[in-house]
Every structure is written in C-alpha cells, then in structure tokens.
Design an enzyme around this catalytic site. Structure first.
Site, PDB file in Angstrom:
ATOM      1  N   PHE A 157       0.810  -1.212   0.000  1.00 20.82           N
ATOM      2  CA  PHE A 157       0.000   0.000   0.000  1.00 20.82           C
ATOM      3  C   PHE A 157       0.843   1.262   0.000  1.00 20.82           C
ATOM      4  CE2 PHE A 157       0.839  -0.050   4.590  1.00 20.82           C
ATOM      5  CZ  PHE A 157       0.943   1.308   4.887  1.00 20.82           C
ATOM      6  N   LYS A 181      -1.365  -7.881  -8.703  1.00 24.46           N
ATOM      7  CA  LYS A 181      -2.380  -7.736  -7.659  1.00 24.46           C
ATOM      8  C   LYS A 181      -2.003  -6.503  -6.852  1.00 24.46           C
ATOM      9  CE  LYS A 181      -3.354  -8.273  -3.819  1.00 24.46           C
ATOM     10  NZ  LYS A 181      -3.826  -7.213  -2.818  1.00 24.46           N
ATOM     11  N   CYS A 289       9.577   1.598   3.916  1.00 21.91           N
ATOM     12  CA  CYS A 289      10.494   0.557   4.382  1.00 21.91           C
ATOM     13  C   CYS A 289      11.895   1.108   4.582  1.00 21.91           C
ATOM     14  CB  CYS A 289      10.505  -0.624   3.412  1.00 21.91           C
ATOM     15  SG  CYS A 289      11.038  -0.206   1.755  1.00 21.91           S
ATOM     16  N   GLU A 390       8.996  -3.039  14.229  1.00 17.27           N
ATOM     17  CA  GLU A 390       8.610  -2.085  13.189  1.00 17.27           C
ATOM     18  C   GLU A 390       7.294  -1.423  13.558  1.00 17.27           C
ATOM     19  OE1 GLU A 390       8.604  -1.935   8.371  1.00 17.27           O
ATOM     20  OE2 GLU A 390       7.581  -3.645   9.285  1.00 17.27           O
TER      21      GLU A 390
END
Length: 490
Positions: A157, A181, A289, A390
């Site tokens: 996302f 996808k 990330c 995280e």
C-alpha cells in the site's frame, strides 16, 4: 490548491486479456482517502476464478510476446514512459488521494516509478548474454537469457506506483507476462498505469490486473502456471509468501519489514543532519520501508540532535497532502492509527521519555483523517519494543552510545537489515559503518538510502527473502534464465 484528480473513481474492474472486466464477486472493499476518510473507490475481492482467467490470458500472450524482439518490447516501454510523463501530476495527486502522503512525496514516488520504466527500456543491453569462441578446439560457447513465462506481482500500500514498477517493466521487457495484484488499500495509481500500458501498445494479456486481497494472493501463489512471485510488504507476510510460493517450485523475491537506525556522530553537520532525519522519520508519515525509526547519538552529538529533532517534530504541519504547505499527512487507516498509538503507549509503559507527544493531533487540530501526530521518545533502550519492532508510523526514538562501535552493535542486534545511515564528516567512520553494518541500503549523510532504478534495492536478514533483489540488473536475472549453448560445426 487542493485539486483532486477525481472525487470518486467508482467500482474498479480487473484487466484481463486487454479488457476491463467487472468481476462477478460477492465482496467489495471501500477505498478511503485517509486524509478525509471519504470513500473514493470500491475494489472487488476477486477469487481464484478471476486469477485463473488472468493467468490463462498471460500464458497465451507469452507465446507471442516472448518472440517479439527485445528492441520492439523496449519501444512499447518508451511509449509508456512518455504517457506517464504526460500524466505525471495526475499520478502524484492520485497517490495523495489514495495513500495520504504529501504532494512532494507523491511526486518523488512518481518520478522513481517512471525511472524504472525508463531503465527497463534499455533491455536490449541489459538482457545481453556472453560468449567465448574456441573454448576448446573448434568449439564455441555462449550464454543467452530467456524469459520464463507468467509472473505474479503483489504490491504494497505504501508505494502504489513505484514498488510494483520495481518489477513490472522489467518482467515485460524481458519477454514475460504478468498478473499484478495491487494493494486493495491503494489500487488507483497502478490501475491508471495499466490503462496507459494498453494505450502504449503493450499487447492484450501481457499485463493483467486482478484486484483483491488474500484469496487472490493465495491463488497466484498456488497456480501451477505462475513461474515466479515478486512481493513487498511486512516481514511476516513476506515470510508467508516466500514459503508458500517456493514450496510450489516458484522463483520468489520478497521484500519485508525494517527497523532503520540513523547514527549521528559528534562531527556531523547539524543542520543538514536534522533536515535529513526529519524527512526520513516523518516523510510519508513513517510508512516507508526505508524510514528512519531510531536515532543513535554518539558522544556529544546527543543534545543538539535531540533538541533540534524535537523542535522539528513539534512544528511539523499536518494536513491533506494536496496542500503544498503540509509537511506530513495521515497514516493509511484506522487500524494503522491504532497500531501506531499502541506503540507510543507501549514506549511510555517501558519507561522511555516521550518528549514530543502529538497523539491527540487529530482532535486538537480538527483533522478528519487518520492522523498520528509526530512523537519523539528520548531515553530509548535497546531491549524496548519501540527500539526493536517495526512501528511503521511517525515515531522516533533516541538512543545514546559512547562510540561508533557501540552504535553498530545495536544495529547488528536487530533481526532486520533493510537500511541504516550515518551522519559524519569522517571518511574513516563512514567506511567502518558501511563495511560492518548488515543492511542492504547504506546511507552516508543521506536519510533515505533509496537506490536509483539502475541499482538493486537491497535487503538483508529478515528484511528480504530470496536471492535476487528488485530493480536493475539483479531483477533482470530474476526474470530470465540462462541457457548455455556449446556448439561444434563439422
């Protein structure tokens, strides 16, 4: 000026064999604008049936696409790049609407997405093999690259255009066909790119798009005609995708999560260090990330970095990212907001000192969306959850170290290895850092160590599962197999 591309994109359809098809499914998800919580689209929860149709189309298209000369495949990508340039601003504004990042961040993502198409268009060079005459008397040998077939590409996302483009243009350029996808939370930019791909002349069935969630992903992982999977997401999901797909005999590359440390040495240039840290930690609301998460100050770097970072976090303007003056947007959803706030609560419980607390920014500043205001902890210890796990949100932790060796030790103790940065004027310290730190992307006086499209996007330890990374020559290796031909003529 808050100019949206569309107020509502309606019900999204799947792209199968060159046609946009509304699937016959029972479930649909709302796509929200996280800055307003308004519904801007509906995405279908496609099933294995839709995935099977897309894979069948891709498998059939592969028979002719693989025979198309690489130079002609490259020309299709050049046309696609041109169309994406024409629609650059619309791409960026669509990303702001579906993701919530600022328009500056979205423009940066759009540029990096286009750059990957540009690099992949060099496939006549990138895909070249090698050879040697007279490897033995009268015998020649050569290694050639060939495409494999159908690949599944599963997008995250947080970078709805850029990250899928770490894979899509290279897979197509090398002669493969793909079933994409997109993230069900941010499907719009990738849908628009697929529309432009058809306009650019990429043949029916070469690029297919199937919207959905876990059922669609599992169908790709299990399908016998899918030769490989490219994925980016959290480490638990990356491990699941890698394990399941590799057990089916597929090639797999899975980017996972991160806990990225920023090390400030005493000789660091303070102004540029803080600017870089602010962008790294709070850019895209920490949902990268490569986002910095923990700042380690070495020696007497502590007070200056702590005070300036806290000041920047207190003054960061929140709002809808289409406003050019906004410094940070929302997180993606209520679930993400709850997760971030839960980690802030945990940090307080663990005894860290919350020196900037903007948890109530949504209410205090009358913001409609999922805003987790910037938070900064001091006194963070290595064993704390906020130092090891995280968070994926705008939360910074400050740790102290007496030496560079101690700072590196903290980084090496983590299970993640996506990125790490050092801020210093010392070449010796920088060299020691880049040599010893186990991370795939190293920054030296750079807060977001994001490789350009012609370099691989690295990842180590539990930040990456696989052998070949995204982007550049390494991803060309992933999407091709080498065949060695040994010939003798009488």
């Amino acid at each position: 000026m808050l100019t949206e591309v569309k107020a509502n994109y309606g019900r999204l359809r799947n792209l199968i064999n060159g046609e946009w098809v509304e699937p016959d499914v029972s479930g649909w998800l709302d796509v929200e604008n996280p800055a307003t919580t308004g519904v801007i689209a509906e995405v279908p929860l496609s099933t294995a049936s839709e995935v099977n149709d897309a894979v069948a189309a891709a498998k059939q298209a592969f028979l002719t696409w693989r025979e198309t000369p690489p130079v002609l495949r490259a020309r299709s990508l050049f046309k696609l790049k041109g169309l994406m340039e024409e629609h650059f601003e619309d791409f960026a504004r669509t990303i702001v609407q579906e993701h919530g990042k600022t328009i500056e961040d979205a423009r940066g993502e759009t540029r990096r997405g286009i750059e990957n198409v540009e690099v992949a268009a060099g496939i006549p060079t990138l895909m070249q093999g090698f050879g040697l005459e007279n490897v033995a008397s009268g015998i020649d040998a050569e290694a050639i690259r060939q495409p494999l077939g159908v690949f599944g590409i599963i997008g995250p996302f947080n970078f709805p255009l850029m990250v899928p483009n770490w894979f899509i243009p290279y897979a197509i350029a090398t002669g493969n066909t793909v079933v994409v996808k997109p993230s069900e939370q941010t499907p719009l930019a990738q849908t628009r790119m697929a529309e432009l791909a058809l306009e650019a002349g990429i043949p029916a069935g070469v690029l297919n798009v199937v919207h959905g969630a876990k059922d669609a992903v599992d169908a790709l992982l299990e399908h016998p005609d899918v030769r490989g999977i490219s994925f980016v997401g959290s480490s638990p999901v990356a491990r699941y995708v890698y394990s399941k797909a590799s057990a089916e005999g597929k090639r797999v590359q899975c980017g996972g999560g991160a806990k990225n440390f920023l090390v400030a040495m005493p000789d660091a240039h303070l102004d540029s260090t803080i600017d870089n840290m602010m962008g790294s930690i709070f850019g895209a609301a920490g949902q990268r990330c490569l986002a910095g998460s923990v700042v380690i100050t070495v020696g007497n770097a502590y007070e200056g970095v702590r005070d300036r970072l806290a000041e920047g976090a207190r003054n960061l303007k929140l709002g809808y990212g289409l406003d050019e003056s906004v410094g940070m947007g929302p997180v993606i959803s209520q679930r993400a907001l709850d997760r971030v706030l839960g980690y802030v609560d945990k940090g307080v419980e663990e005894g860290a000192d919350l020196i900037v607390d903007r948890r109530s920014a949504r209410q205090d500043e009358e913001l409609a969306g999922y805003f987790a205001g910037p938070c900064v902890f001091d006194g963070v210890e290595p064993q704390m959850a906020i130092a090891r796990e995280e968070i994926f949100g705008p939360v910074a932790g400050i740790m102290r170290a007496d030496s560079l060796d101690e700072a590196i030790g903290h980084i090496e103790a983590l299970p993640f290895g996506n990125a790490a940065s050092i801020f210093t004027a010392s070449g010796g310290a920088a060299r020691e850092f880049r040599h010893r730190v186990t991370a795939g992307n190293i920054g030296v006086n750079v807060g977001v160590a994001a490789p350009m499209a012609f370099f691989p996007f690295g990842g180590m330890k539990e930040s990456f599962f696989g052998a070949l990374h995204a982007q550049g020559r390494e991803v060309v290796d992933f999407f091709t197999d080498r065949k060695v031909v040994i010939s003798r003529w009488f």
